[in-house]
Design an enzyme around this catalytic site. Structure first.
Site, short mmCIF file in Angstrom:
data_model
loop_
_atom_site.label_atom_id
_atom_site.label_comp_id
_atom_site.label_asym_id
_atom_site.label_seq_id
_atom_site.Cartn_x
_atom_site.Cartn_y
_atom_site.Cartn_z
N VAL A 1 0.92 -1.12 -0.09
CA VAL A 1 0.12 0.03 0.08
C VAL A 1 0.80 1.43 0.03
CG1 VAL A 1 -1.95 1.27 1.17
CG2 VAL A 1 -1.70 -1.55 1.36
N GLU A 2 1.02 1.84 -0.96
CA GLU A 2 2.09 3.05 -1.36
C GLU A 2 1.21 4.27 -0.74
OE1 GLU A 2 3.46 2.68 -5.29
OE2 GLU A 2 5.05 0.84 -4.65
N TYR B 1 6.23 8.75 -0.10
CA TYR B 1 7.01 7.50 -0.39
C TYR B 1 7.32 6.64 0.91
CZ TYR B 1 7.32 7.94 -5.49
OH TYR B 1 7.23 8.09 -6.83
N GLU C 1 4.34 -7.96 2.72
CA GLU C 1 4.36 -8.70 3.99
C GLU C 1 4.08 -8.24 5.29
OE1 GLU C 1 6.48 -8.05 1.37
OE2 GLU C 1 7.92 -9.24 1.28
N1 THU Z 1 7.62 -4.42 -1.92
C1 THU Z 1 6.80 -5.39 -1.22
O1 THU Z 1 5.64 -4.93 -0.92
N2 THU Z 1 7.44 -6.29 -0.71
C2 THU Z 1 8.51 -6.77 -1.22
O2 THU Z 1 9.01 -7.91 -0.88
C3 THU Z 1 9.37 -6.09 -1.73
C4 THU Z 1 8.86 -4.39 -2.21
C5 THU Z 1 6.68 -3.39 -2.36
C6 THU Z 1 7.15 -1.91 -1.77
C7 THU Z 1 6.91 -0.78 -2.93
O3 THU Z 1 5.50 -0.74 -2.69
C8 THU Z 1 7.12 -1.43 -4.11
O4 THU Z 1 7.08 -3.17 -3.86
C9 THU Z 1 8.29 -1.44 -4.93
O5 THU Z 1 9.25 -1.55 -4.04
#
Ligand code: THU
Length: 146
Positions: free
Chosen positions: A55-56, A60, A67
């Site tokens: 969830v972005e 940032y 996870e």
């Molecule tokens: N991200 C994850 O949710 N899990 C991971 O294991 C690697 C990265 C997400 C964070 C961000 O929203 C996007 O992937 C790019 O890094």
């Protein structure tokens, strides 16, 4: 030093359920900035599965990984003991691997459980939390700066 027993192997049906669940969770990813969809699914000791997605945020650093979403859902529903977590992304050629922050959060809830890192074709590599983060935070010996 006492040897920890390796994380008990998951029954193949459970592995498939977990893989399916993290792939499904990926569909909910909110990632308008990275366009990198991630899904995760965590299996509790008593057989429950909680899933999560990344969830972005326009700010940032406030974004959260799939996870940690899954872990926070499980913890906040009263589940603290885990057997495994599975992670999926859209990368065809690489197994998705958890970031350092997620490894640290996993380690908070034990070292002897499994992390399934998958590809969209259903293949995976599996490691224990201990293997992914062998040195615990704090073991370096923090000292007060005089
Ligand atoms: N991200 C994850 O949710 N899990 C991971 O294991 C690697 C990265 C997400 C964070 C961000 O929203 C996007 O992937 C790019 O890094």
């Amino acid at each position: 030093m006492a040897h920890e027993r390796p994380a008990s192997a998951l029954e193949p049906e459970l592995v498939q359920r977990l893989l399916l669940s993290c792939r499904e969770a990926k569909k909910s990813a909110y990632c308008p900035y990275s366009h990198f969809r991630v899904g995760a699914a965590i299996l509790t000791r008593d057989g429950r599965i909680f899933s999560g997605c990344n969830v972005e945020n326009i700010c940032y650093p406030l974004g959260v990984c799939a996870e940690r979403t899954a872990i926070q859902k499980a913890i906040s529903e009263g589940h603290r003991e885990f057997r495994a977590i599975a992670i999926s992304s859209d990368m065809q050629d690489d197994f998705i691997s958890p970031c350092g922050a997620c490894r640290q959060v996993m380690r908070e809830f034990g070292t002897n459980w499994s992390v399934y890192m998958t590809k969209p074709d259903g293949t995976y590599v599996v490691r224990t939390v201990l293997e992914l983060l062998p040195v615990p935070f704090g073991s370096i010996g923090w000292r007060k700066i005089q």
